[in-house]
Scaffold this motif. Sequence first.
Motif, PDB file in Angstrom:
ATOM      1  N   ASN A 166     -61.800   0.193   8.471  1.00  0.00           N
ATOM      2  CA  ASN A 166     -60.532   1.546   7.955  1.00  0.00           C
ATOM      3  C   ASN A 166     -61.043   2.401   7.971  1.00  0.00           C
ATOM      4  O   ASN A 166     -61.109   3.870   7.712  1.00  0.00           O
ATOM      5  CB  ASN A 166     -60.153   1.176   6.385  1.00  0.00           C
ATOM      6  N   HIS A 177     -63.435   4.470   7.129  1.00  0.00           N
ATOM      7  CA  HIS A 177     -64.642   4.352   6.173  1.00  0.00           C
ATOM      8  C   HIS A 177     -65.625   3.896   6.148  1.00  0.00           C
ATOM      9  O   HIS A 177     -66.580   4.218   6.397  1.00  0.00           O
ATOM     10  CB  HIS A 177     -64.093   4.610   4.916  1.00  0.00           C
ATOM     11  N   ALA A 178     -65.114   2.079   5.962  1.00  0.00           N
ATOM     12  CA  ALA A 178     -66.108   1.067   5.900  1.00  0.00           C
ATOM     13  C   ALA A 178     -66.015   0.046   6.831  1.00  0.00           C
ATOM     14  O   ALA A 178     -64.570   0.431   6.902  1.00  0.00           O
ATOM     15  CB  ALA A 178     -66.838   0.867   4.377  1.00  0.00           C
ATOM     16  N   ALA A 188     -67.196   2.602  12.556  1.00  0.00           N
ATOM     17  CA  ALA A 188     -67.080   3.141  11.397  1.00  0.00           C
ATOM     18  C   ALA A 188     -68.419   3.406  10.917  1.00  0.00           C
ATOM     19  O   ALA A 188     -69.706   4.101  11.135  1.00  0.00           O
ATOM     20  CB  ALA A 188     -66.852   1.950  10.298  1.00  0.00           C
ATOM     21  N   THR A 189     -68.175   4.438   9.075  1.00  0.00           N
ATOM     22  CA  THR A 189     -69.113   6.094   8.916  1.00  0.00           C
ATOM     23  C   THR A 189     -70.047   4.775   8.421  1.00  0.00           C
ATOM     24  O   THR A 189     -71.015   5.289   8.275  1.00  0.00           O
ATOM     25  CB  THR A 189     -68.773   6.204   7.936  1.00  0.00           C
ATOM     26  N   ARG A 190     -69.809   3.207   7.734  1.00  0.00           N
ATOM     27  CA  ARG A 190     -71.165   2.514   7.408  1.00  0.00           C
ATOM     28  C   ARG A 190     -70.530   0.892   8.044  1.00  0.00           C
ATOM     29  O   ARG A 190     -69.277   0.624   7.500  1.00  0.00           O
ATOM     30  CB  ARG A 190     -71.492   2.254   6.266  1.00  0.00           C
ATOM     31  N   ASP A 228     -64.358  -1.925   1.249  1.00  0.00           N
ATOM     32  CA  ASP A 228     -64.473  -0.332   0.651  1.00  0.00           C
ATOM     33  C   ASP A 228     -63.713  -0.085  -0.854  1.00  0.00           C
ATOM     34  O   ASP A 228     -62.524  -1.152  -0.915  1.00  0.00           O
ATOM     35  CB  ASP A 228     -63.708   0.566   1.895  1.00  0.00           C
ATOM     36  N   ARG A 254     -61.995   2.656  -2.847  1.00  0.00           N
ATOM     37  CA  ARG A 254     -62.120   4.319  -3.371  1.00  0.00           C
ATOM     38  C   ARG A 254     -60.595   4.966  -3.598  1.00  0.00           C
ATOM     39  O   ARG A 254     -59.303   4.088  -3.343  1.00  0.00           O
ATOM     40  CB  ARG A 254     -62.122   5.449  -2.220  1.00  0.00           C
TER      41      ARG A 254
END
Length: 282
Positions: free
Chosen positions: A12, A14-15, A26-28, A66, A68
């Motif tokens: 997504n 973010h991950a 992705a960030t991670r 993820d 949040r």
Amino acid sequence: MSAHDPRITPANGHAAAHELRGVVEATRYVKGTVRTVQQPIVNLSDAPRGERASQLLFGEAFRVIDERDGFAFGQTLRDGYCGYVLAGALSRQEAATHWVAAPATHLYPKPRIKAPPEVAIFFGSQVRVTGDHGGFLRISTGHFVPATHLQPLRARFTDPVGVADMFLGTPYLWGGSSRWGIDCSGLVQQAMIACGRDCPRDSDQQQALGRELQPQEAARRGDLVFWAGHVGFMSDEQTLLHANAHHMAVAYEDFEQACARIASSSEAAGNGAGDVVMRRRP
């Protein structure tokens, strides 16, 4: 399907799932954590507070990638479909032993039919049985379920159309997957999975099932018929069984009449329009 189809790509921004490293940005990248649905039904949406794309049932496994703002993004283990669910609807992973093989079943506080049931769960839900109390089985939540409504996890039906018939009269619900409400591809998926056959969630994905029928081949029970954005089962050579927005329910319909109606009108909710685009035999 494309590896980058967002419906089946656990990423997504973010991950992303660790197996997608080098495939998507992705960030991670994470292995993810498998959790279990603890509510009778939870919506799987295309975005936090977005539109319902599908639903998960009690006891289903969901791989969280993820989390949040009260939402968990991840992927269903049932079919690989990705999206967002309310994080509060998930609990730690629990291994199921049985599944609900009736259209719905009540969860009783005591093993007695006169005990006021507290909630209902639906066909396809998974539970862990912890005790046998005569005609009732105790599950891990502490509730009691009629034993006749449960089957061991490996038990399966043999006739997808017979399973779909159990949903007759169920209200049509876009993205629905249960007796509470179901859509055309959700009906096909639930029926196929109940018979031990893998089945993706959406009708365009389901067009890869089995083999395509030639124009001269007569329809038989269990064949799938596809329109743009719609799918149904043939229950015999002349009769279609489908969840549809015309009846706003799961209904039987004369196949030729259904074809004429769908060809002449664009149905609500994107529920099929135009001519038949494919017939397949799973």
